[in-house]
Design a protein around this motif. Sequence first.
Motif, PDB file in Angstrom:
ATOM      1  N   LYS A 264      -6.002  -1.037  -4.283  1.00  0.00           N
ATOM      2  CA  LYS A 264      -6.686   0.193  -3.877  1.00  0.00           C
ATOM      3  C   LYS A 264      -8.123   0.186  -4.400  1.00  0.00           C
ATOM      4  CE  LYS A 264      -6.109   5.184  -3.743  1.00  0.00           C
ATOM      5  NZ  LYS A 264      -6.196   5.245  -2.300  1.00  0.00           N
TER       6      LYS A 264
ATOM      7  N   TYR B 220      -5.249   6.999 -11.227  1.00  0.00           N
ATOM      8  CA  TYR B 220      -5.042   5.561 -11.098  1.00  0.00           C
ATOM      9  C   TYR B 220      -5.497   4.828 -12.363  1.00  0.00           C
ATOM     10  CZ  TYR B 220      -4.426   6.521  -6.137  1.00  0.00           C
ATOM     11  OH  TYR B 220      -3.984   6.994  -4.946  1.00  0.00           O
TER      12      TYR B 220
ATOM     13  N   ILE C 162     -11.870   4.513  -7.674  1.00  0.00           N
ATOM     14  CA  ILE C 162     -10.560   5.167  -7.712  1.00  0.00           C
ATOM     15  C   ILE C 162     -10.589   6.328  -8.701  1.00  0.00           C
ATOM     16  CG2 ILE C 162      -9.296   3.117  -6.980  1.00  0.00           C
ATOM     17  CD1 ILE C 162      -8.418   2.727  -9.886  1.00  0.00           C
TER      18      ILE C 162
ATOM     19  N   SER D 288       0.847  -1.194   0.000  1.00  0.00           N
ATOM     20  CA  SER D 288       0.000   0.000   0.000  1.00  0.00           C
ATOM     21  C   SER D 288       0.880   1.241   0.000  1.00  0.00           C
ATOM     22  CB  SER D 288      -0.901   0.016   1.231  1.00  0.00           C
ATOM     23  OG  SER D 288      -1.736  -1.103   1.224  1.00  0.00           O
TER      24      SER D 288
END
Length: 178
Positions: A112, A127, A123, A78
């Motif tokens: 994510k 991204y 997202i 992460s």
Amino acid sequence: MFEKGEWIVYGNTGVCRVEDIGIPHDIPVKDSEKSYYKLNPAYEAGEIYIPVDTKVFMRPVLTKEEAGQLLSNMSVSSEKMNPEALEEEYRQCLSDHECREWMHLLTSIRHKEWEMSKQGKKIGKLYLRYEKRAQELLYGELSIALDIPYEEMEEYMKQRFTELFATQTKETQKSSIG
């Protein structure tokens, strides 16, 4: 030097097949004494003529064993970075021309995305842009290496990501209990 018929990764184009090597007679070239690769991109139309001694990045496609090892070593990390630093890291991952980097980028974005979907969120565009390019490059190369049709790579990798994230979630829950 690459061989005729070999699959390579060429610059930012991605996977290409070396169709021929020699002096092209059917197109005008700067140096008619120089040998050129005639490349056919695997997932785009057209032909590319590039001097054999070019400075543009080229490397052989992963072997089946290397692709298997890459998939076996998938892990989740992460990132807690500001958007500018994250974008620079993603840009660097793509420009490194390495499957391991593309996998890292794609895994972190997909994780994510997976975490946010559990909260009913999506997202951001940053991204999505990098996810799409990493996916094109990585899936293109894995498709050739594993002999899986490109059209089936999304489903194949979706399964791999789901297994990885589920395993990681179980491990996180165990460590928070114990």
